[in-house]
Design an enzyme around this catalytic site. Sequence first.
Site, mmCIF file in Angstrom:
data_model
loop_
_atom_site.group_PDB
_atom_site.id
_atom_site.type_symbol
_atom_site.label_atom_id
_atom_site.label_comp_id
_atom_site.label_asym_id
_atom_site.label_seq_id
_atom_site.Cartn_x
_atom_site.Cartn_y
_atom_site.Cartn_z
ATOM 1 N N MET A 61 0.846 -1.195 0.000
ATOM 2 C CA MET A 61 0.000 0.000 0.000
ATOM 3 C C MET A 61 0.886 1.251 0.000
ATOM 4 O O MET A 61 0.432 2.336 0.377
ATOM 5 C CB MET A 61 -0.941 0.005 1.202
ATOM 6 C CG MET A 61 -1.919 -1.182 1.175
ATOM 7 S SD MET A 61 -3.453 -0.894 2.059
ATOM 8 C CE MET A 61 -2.835 -0.606 3.705
ATOM 9 N N LEU A 73 6.586 3.012 1.731
ATOM 10 C CA LEU A 73 7.505 1.878 1.827
ATOM 11 C C LEU A 73 8.568 2.091 2.895
ATOM 12 O O LEU A 73 9.040 3.203 3.115
ATOM 13 C CB LEU A 73 8.185 1.662 0.470
ATOM 14 C CG LEU A 73 7.233 1.400 -0.700
ATOM 15 C CD1 LEU A 73 8.033 1.173 -1.979
ATOM 16 C CD2 LEU A 73 6.308 0.218 -0.430
ATOM 17 N N GLY A 115 11.139 -3.005 5.504
ATOM 18 C CA GLY A 115 10.418 -4.283 5.474
ATOM 19 C C GLY A 115 9.917 -4.592 4.065
ATOM 20 O O GLY A 115 10.093 -5.700 3.554
ATOM 21 N N HIS A 116 9.292 -3.595 3.421
ATOM 22 C CA HIS A 116 8.832 -3.797 2.039
ATOM 23 C C HIS A 116 10.015 -4.095 1.123
ATOM 24 O O HIS A 116 9.944 -4.949 0.239
ATOM 25 C CB HIS A 116 8.137 -2.534 1.503
ATOM 26 C CG HIS A 116 6.886 -2.167 2.216
ATOM 27 N ND1 HIS A 116 6.778 -1.031 2.985
ATOM 28 C CD2 HIS A 116 5.670 -2.767 2.261
ATOM 29 C CE1 HIS A 116 5.547 -0.946 3.473
ATOM 30 N NE2 HIS A 116 4.860 -1.987 3.056
ATOM 31 N N GLN A 143 -10.249 -2.420 2.692
ATOM 32 C CA GLN A 143 -9.728 -3.106 3.872
ATOM 33 C C GLN A 143 -9.650 -2.195 5.094
ATOM 34 O O GLN A 143 -9.152 -2.590 6.135
ATOM 35 C CB GLN A 143 -8.380 -3.773 3.584
ATOM 36 C CG GLN A 143 -7.213 -2.826 3.365
ATOM 37 C CD GLN A 143 -5.978 -3.586 2.880
ATOM 38 O OE1 GLN A 143 -5.872 -3.968 1.732
ATOM 39 N NE2 GLN A 143 -5.019 -3.792 3.767
ATOM 40 N N LYS A 184 4.892 -9.906 9.450
ATOM 41 C CA LYS A 184 4.317 -9.045 10.491
ATOM 42 C C LYS A 184 2.794 -9.141 10.472
ATOM 43 O O LYS A 184 2.155 -9.142 11.503
ATOM 44 C CB LYS A 184 4.758 -7.594 10.322
ATOM 45 C CG LYS A 184 4.312 -6.765 11.528
ATOM 46 C CD LYS A 184 4.822 -5.368 11.474
ATOM 47 C CE LYS A 184 3.990 -4.492 10.605
ATOM 48 N NZ LYS A 184 2.610 -4.298 11.104
ATOM 49 N N GLN A 214 -2.861 -12.162 7.987
ATOM 50 C CA GLN A 214 -3.033 -11.856 6.560
ATOM 51 C C GLN A 214 -2.342 -12.929 5.705
ATOM 52 O O GLN A 214 -2.873 -13.342 4.668
ATOM 53 C CB GLN A 214 -2.451 -10.484 6.248
ATOM 54 C CG GLN A 214 -2.376 -10.178 4.752
ATOM 55 C CD GLN A 214 -1.979 -8.744 4.466
ATOM 56 O OE1 GLN A 214 -2.795 -7.851 4.581
ATOM 57 N NE2 GLN A 214 -0.726 -8.523 4.087
ATOM 58 N N VAL A 258 10.878 -7.342 9.696
ATOM 59 C CA VAL A 258 12.078 -6.492 9.805
ATOM 60 C C VAL A 258 11.819 -5.497 10.942
ATOM 61 O O VAL A 258 10.728 -4.914 11.030
ATOM 62 C CB VAL A 258 12.364 -5.755 8.482
ATOM 63 C CG1 VAL A 258 13.593 -4.869 8.622
ATOM 64 C CG2 VAL A 258 12.565 -6.763 7.354
ATOM 65 N N SER A 289 4.269 0.969 8.169
ATOM 66 C CA SER A 289 4.017 2.290 7.589
ATOM 67 C C SER A 289 3.316 3.194 8.597
ATOM 68 O O SER A 289 3.365 4.415 8.487
ATOM 69 C CB SER A 289 3.144 2.161 6.338
ATOM 70 O OG SER A 289 3.782 1.309 5.415
HETATM 71 O O1 PAF Z 1 -0.117 -5.808 3.558
HETATM 72 C C1 PAF Z 1 -0.522 -4.864 2.845
HETATM 73 O O2 PAF Z 1 0.160 -3.877 2.626
HETATM 74 C C2 PAF Z 1 -1.912 -4.944 2.249
HETATM 75 O O3 PAF Z 1 -2.797 -5.587 3.110
HETATM 76 C C3 PAF Z 1 -1.938 -5.602 0.864
HETATM 77 C C4 PAF Z 1 -1.501 -7.060 0.933
HETATM 78 C C5 PAF Z 1 -1.026 -4.853 -0.097
HETATM 79 C C6 PAF Z 1 -3.351 -5.569 0.292
HETATM 80 O O4 PAF Z 1 -3.817 -4.274 0.165
#
Ligand code: PAF
Length: 288
Positions: free
Chosen positions: A38, A41, A44-45, A69, A157, A161, A184, A194
């Site tokens: 999302m 960044l 971790g990303h 979400q 983390k 999910q 991380v 984030s």
């Molecule tokens: O983990 C996230 O950043 C979000 O839940 C994802 C998997 C990108 C879905 O919007």
Amino acid sequence: MPAAPTRSLQVITGVAAMRTAVRALQQRGETVGFVPTMGALHVGHLSLVDAAAAECDRVVASIFVNPTQFGPSEDFTKYPRPLERDLELLRERGCDLVFVPEAAEMYPQGYGTSIDVGPVAVPWEGAARPGHFAGVATVVLKLFECVPADRAYFGRKDYQQTLVVRRMAADLNLPIDVRVCPIVRDADGLALSSRNVYLSPDERRRALALSQSLRLAEEIISRGERDALVVRERMLALIAAVGGVAVEYVAIVRDGTVDEAPEIDGPVTIAVAARVGTTRLIDNVQIG
Ligand code: PAF
């Protein structure tokens, strides 16, 4: 270590163009790794980009702040969207393509379909954030359709999910390999998120109670404690002593599930969710 950036980053906004670009790479015999995000960044990303780069010929990321979400009282509108900075980080990291779709194309007029993955989405985060996992599963499935990659990379983390996405991929026979990568942390133990940017310096200090309580749990279990109630009480006492942290749940579950483990007689994941000020944070550890 960041991958050496040898290629330029191509930004794609259209669904059809994205699908065509991925299929063209695969037709040339290249494997594609996908990192859905999302945006906003952090390292971790970028570790997911590195994991994808290590296993695949090409890396595609996506940046989309998915409205479905977020609950009505959650932070959708204030969620950070530093797009230019994110693109720069992806470029520096050697990412090849980034999908930045428009909300109007992701959720066309009259949109009504939603994915319910069943019991794995019900407790813990599912109970605290009604509708959250339906939103996650739906957008992840849509993103997998737009970016038909070979492998997709998610951070541990968001433990529940990862279970939701794996359940959906198995149940729907999705032709994508779902990989889960380690959490991380900052040097002081705070799990990267984030949402950490919302924390004041004092809140950030208090937020360390989450990772500290997980470390305490690890310690007492390694010393032989097997009663989950005792572990939970010790964690809650540590968090209460720090103060200013409102715990939503401490879940001690059989690893790879959302089922509570009253006795710690095998691998478990301990997950914690709490509010520090107005910021909601989650963290977890895998033990055994
Ligand atoms: O983990 C996230 O950043 C979000 O839940 C994802 C998997 C990108 C879905 O919007």
